[in-house]
Enzyme design. Structure first.
Site, PDB file in Angstrom:
ATOM      1  N   PHE A 119       0.860  -1.183   0.000  1.00  0.00           N
ATOM      2  CA  PHE A 119       0.000   0.000   0.000  1.00  0.00           C
ATOM      3  C   PHE A 119       0.894   1.229   0.000  1.00  0.00           C
ATOM      4  CE2 PHE A 119      -3.746   2.436   0.825  1.00  0.00           C
ATOM      5  CZ  PHE A 119      -4.779   1.599   0.435  1.00  0.00           C
ATOM      6  N   GLN A 240      -6.767  15.487   4.711  1.00  0.00           N
ATOM      7  CA  GLN A 240      -6.313  14.760   3.530  1.00  0.00           C
ATOM      8  C   GLN A 240      -7.369  14.855   2.430  1.00  0.00           C
ATOM      9  OE1 GLN A 240      -5.766  10.338   3.759  1.00  0.00           O
ATOM     10  NE2 GLN A 240      -3.638  10.928   3.506  1.00  0.00           N
ATOM     11  N   HIS A 242      -8.404  13.878  -1.739  1.00  0.00           N
ATOM     12  CA  HIS A 242      -8.187  13.010  -2.879  1.00  0.00           C
ATOM     13  C   HIS A 242      -8.411  13.887  -4.116  1.00  0.00           C
ATOM     14  CE1 HIS A 242      -8.729   9.736  -5.688  1.00  0.00           C
ATOM     15  NE2 HIS A 242      -8.360   8.887  -4.754  1.00  0.00           N
ATOM     16  N   LEU A 252     -15.651   8.949  -4.947  1.00  0.00           N
ATOM     17  CA  LEU A 252     -14.314   8.916  -5.526  1.00  0.00           C
ATOM     18  C   LEU A 252     -14.282   8.289  -6.906  1.00  0.00           C
ATOM     19  CD1 LEU A 252     -11.799   7.930  -2.704  1.00  0.00           C
ATOM     20  CD2 LEU A 252     -12.289  10.174  -3.683  1.00  0.00           C
ATOM     21  N   GLU A 255      -7.859   6.686  -9.030  1.00  0.00           N
ATOM     22  CA  GLU A 255      -6.730   7.244  -9.769  1.00  0.00           C
ATOM     23  C   GLU A 255      -6.351   6.361 -10.941  1.00  0.00           C
ATOM     24  OE1 GLU A 255      -4.014   9.706  -7.153  1.00  0.00           O
ATOM     25  OE2 GLU A 255      -4.729   8.200  -5.736  1.00  0.00           O
ATOM     26  N   ARG A 286      -0.249  12.745  -6.320  1.00  0.00           N
ATOM     27  CA  ARG A 286      -1.541  13.275  -5.878  1.00  0.00           C
ATOM     28  C   ARG A 286      -1.527  14.767  -5.572  1.00  0.00           C
ATOM     29  NH1 ARG A 286      -4.747   9.792  -1.311  1.00  0.00           N
ATOM     30  NH2 ARG A 286      -5.282   8.055  -2.666  1.00  0.00           N
ATOM     31  N   HIS A 353     -11.149  13.844   2.497  1.00  0.00           N
ATOM     32  CA  HIS A 353     -11.260  12.418   2.777  1.00  0.00           C
ATOM     33  C   HIS A 353     -11.037  12.072   4.248  1.00  0.00           C
ATOM     34  CE1 HIS A 353     -11.228   8.246   1.749  1.00  0.00           C
ATOM     35  NE2 HIS A 353      -9.979   8.058   2.111  1.00  0.00           N
ATOM     36  N   ARG A 398      -1.654  11.394   6.675  1.00  0.00           N
ATOM     37  CA  ARG A 398      -1.833  10.019   7.119  1.00  0.00           C
ATOM     38  C   ARG A 398      -1.434   9.038   6.023  1.00  0.00           C
ATOM     39  NH1 ARG A 398      -5.932   6.216   6.268  1.00  0.00           N
ATOM     40  NH2 ARG A 398      -6.965   7.705   4.920  1.00  0.00           N
TER      41      ARG A 398
END
Lengths: 588, 82
Positions: A119, A240, A242, A252, A255, A286, A353, A398
């Site tokens: 991740f 945060q 997106h 969402l 991506e 991002r 987010h 985060r």
């Protein structure tokens, strides 16, 4: 004082992952525990977490908590408290195995061990190469986690108060917390839930932004209650975002769409990413993409009737590629953006987010505030965990899969600390102050009696628009200054909201008005804190101060509702057992 | 009777997508349901969030008794027919 009172050892406000993890610890210790939840616990927003829980189990490749800790400190852009981060990363394996023993259906390897996937941001050897660290249950990790914890709590005889909304914190003269007032939605009745320990696990306030991936229930109720009771809110300039959520909806768009060759256009049809990132273009990181989108909108090149969105074009990929490589995207675009991406571009916008800031706590889950020169004096009887709290393990940004870890580790440690505290000093309930519940009753009376009040939906929309325009993913000094003035106006209007429906049972209009009272505290705290922080760090990205400024700004913000005042407190750079990770440039 | 209000609140979910789909459904379709339809909708709301979203997005098929209701749910987010 006429409110009925019910007594518990512990009252937990919020029935999501952190609340239920804390409750489990307490109920298993045979304490009398009440969990209040606005919605049925398994419908909490934790259900939206798909990615997994980060833990250095090392089931696939070698891994250890030191590397995980390094990634988390670096991800936090050195604003995270290193003692808390060490604590969390060291506890990760334990909380994952506990969950496994409770029956959590983790994906598994052929040999039976928990499967782990890579991740973003999770690396081996202190940032050298990716390591599989995320433990997941297909794409339903949050759902599986909630169901596992709910069943375990039923077994442990936790008492759930479903469709109850906590309204205000009750504090004694000396500042100790003695419980909450709460509204039972079905009857409209207000009650005092008195407790020796009060744990907030109310989640984030992501609904302060016009573009948000958060469910409607995420109204920062814990933050509002804390702020009204004189508790400061920490680091709320850090949110945060997106880059691509459906404009006006928040859902969402992965991506992967840009990965497959989709690209962004401004209102003139220009592929603007070529100007901002000539090589990577739409595949830039991002933050670069989000910043470019925000700049296009600010400079008047946004699309849509209000010029406040960007177009994501993918029709050139062809219908076959879109359905084969990007399954579900067409359905999402049709349903939530009213466009068929095979023919037309999807209007998108940087979308909020996750909330990194919150109620200040230490890694035992105790709420801490400045008092008599001590920046972190414990508030007796008050604990917080999960997204509503700021431990701070996420600092200025985060890492993926650290949010589920956060709620498990600190839900549990808050529970453990409550048990310990009650053993020492928990024989009987303290007497309630004479004015317990008065704040709540006066707020309700104000709302019911308000003549020609402002409409909740309108004020709420203005709040969200103000936050989006003035305190979004990329921040401009002029917009921030104007934003502070505007959001204070909005807060003024919130104190004059009115509702026409005065009925008692399931009065959603009343609930929404009370939620707005909570949201607006977070909104003001976020804008005021963001305007004041003259640097860029993690998710706080300013057009006028491009760089991180450790000399002046490596410190936590504390916002106090009283006078909308700011204070600062030091970052914990000293971990528990290892050496400090010194600040470096954060490059991936 | 605050029945509609109760249903309205139960359409508040953990997933934003469901808040949107169910909100639209309440606006557009709920008023036209008869007592049986409303009872079925109550039942449907007992489904876990992910299952309900899969139904609404057409990623899974409902048992026969819910078919008509789910068809309405699938249409709820799309533009109203002129």
């Amino acid at each position: 004082m006429g409110l009925p009172v019910r007594l518990f050892d512990a009252v937990i406000v919020g029935g999501g992952g952190s609340g239920m993890r804390a409750a489990l610890e307490l109920a298993r210790a045979d304490l009398k525990v009440a969990v209040l939840s606005k919605v049925f616990p398994t419908r909490s927003h934790t259900v939206a977490a798909q990615g997994g829980v980060a833990a250095s189990l090392g089931n696939i490749d070698e891994d250890n908590w030191h590397w995980h800790m390094y990634d988390t400190v670096k991800g936090s852009d050195y604003l995270g408290d290193q003692d808390a981060i060490e604590f969390m990363c060291r506890k990760a394996n334990e909380v994952v195995y506990e969950l496994e023993h409770l029956g959590m259906p983790f994906d598994r390897l052929a040999g039976g061990k928990i499967y782990q996937r890579p991740f973003g941001g999770h690396m081996r050897d202190y940032g050298v190469s990716p390591v599989p660290r995320a433990c997941a249950a297909a794409d339903r990790t949050g759902h599986a986690l909630l169901h596992t914890l709910y069943q375990a709590n039923l077994k442990a005889r936790t008492q759930f108060f479903v469709e109850w909304m906590a309204l205000d914190l009750i504090r004694a003269q000396d500042g100790s917390v003695l419980g909450v007032t709460a509204l039972e939605m079905e009857t409209g009745e207000v009650m005092i839930l008195q407790a020796k320990a009060t744990v907030f696990a109310t989640g984030g306030a992501g609904r302060i932004f016009a573009a948000s991936t958060n469910a409607f229930i995420n109204t920062g109720d814990g933050l509002g209650m804390a702020a009204r009771a004189g508790i400061p809110l920490q680091d709320l300039e850090f949110w945060q975002f997106h880059p691509t959520g459906v404009a006006g909806a928040g859902v969402l768009i992965t991506e992967g769409v840009r990965g497959e060759g989709g690209y962004l256009l401004n209102k003139n049809g220009e592929r603007f990413m070529e100007r901002y990132a000539p090589n990577a273009k739409d595949l830039a990181s991002r933050d670069v993409v989000a910043r470019a989108m925000a700049t296009e909108i600010k400079e008047g090149r946004g699309a849509g009737k209000d010029g406040d969105c960007i177009l994501l074009k993918l029709d050139h990929l062809g219908e076959e590629t879109i359905s084969k490589r990007l399954p579900g995207i067409r359905e999402i675009a049709k349903k939530f953006a009213n466009v068929d991406p095979v023919k037309d571009p999807i209007p998108v916008v940087p979308t909020c987010h996750y909330q990194m800031g919150g109620i200040p706590t230490n890694y035992h889950g105790q709420v801490v505030v400045p008092k008599n020169g001590n920046p972190e004096s414990v508030v007796p009887g008050f604990y917080a965990a999960g997204e509503c709290s700021c431990v701070s393990v996420h600092g200025a940004n985060r890492l993926g899969c650290n949010s589920l870890l956060d709620l498990l580790v600190f839900g549990k440690s808050a529970g453990e600390k409550v048990i310990q505290d009650l053993k020492q000093d928990g024989k009987s309930h303290r007497a309630l102050p004479n004015d317990a519940g008065e704040l709540t009753l006066s707020r309700l009376a104000r709302l019911d009696g308000q003549k020609s009040g402002e409409r909740v939906a309108e004020v709420s929309a203005d709040m969200r628009r103000t936050m989006q325009q003035h305190c979004g993913v990329f921040r401009f000094p002029d917009l921030l200054t104007e934003g502070v003035r505007k959001i204070k106006d909005v807060a003024e209007r919130v104190s004059r909201t009115g509702i026409s429906d005065k009925s008692r049972t399931f009065n959603t209009a009343r609930v929404e008005a009370l939620e707005l009272d909570n949201l607006v505290e977070t909104a003001v705290a976020s804008l005021v804190s963001a305007e004041a922080r003259k640097e860029s760090r993690g998710s706080h990205d300013r057009a006028d101060f491009h760089q991180r400024d450790d000399a002046n700004w490596m410190k936590h913000t504390l916002w106090f509702k009283q006078g909308s005042r700011l204070e600062y407190k030091p970052v914990h750079t000293q971990p528990l057992s290892v050496e400090t990770f010194e600040p470096k440039a954060r490059v991936y | 009777m605050g029945d509609v209000d109760r249903v309205r609140w139960r359409c508040r979910r953990g997933l934003l997508e469901l808040d949107l789909v169910l909100g639209e459904f309440l606006e557009r379709c709920y008023g036209g349901l008869d007592a049986d339809g409303r009872r079925l909708f109550d039942e449907l709301l007992e489904q876990p969030d992910n299952d309900l979203l899969d139904l609404a997005m057409g990623r899974s098929e409902p048992p026969p008794r819910y078919r008509a209701l789910v068809a309405m749910l699938r249409g709820a987010g799309e533009p109203a027919p002129m």
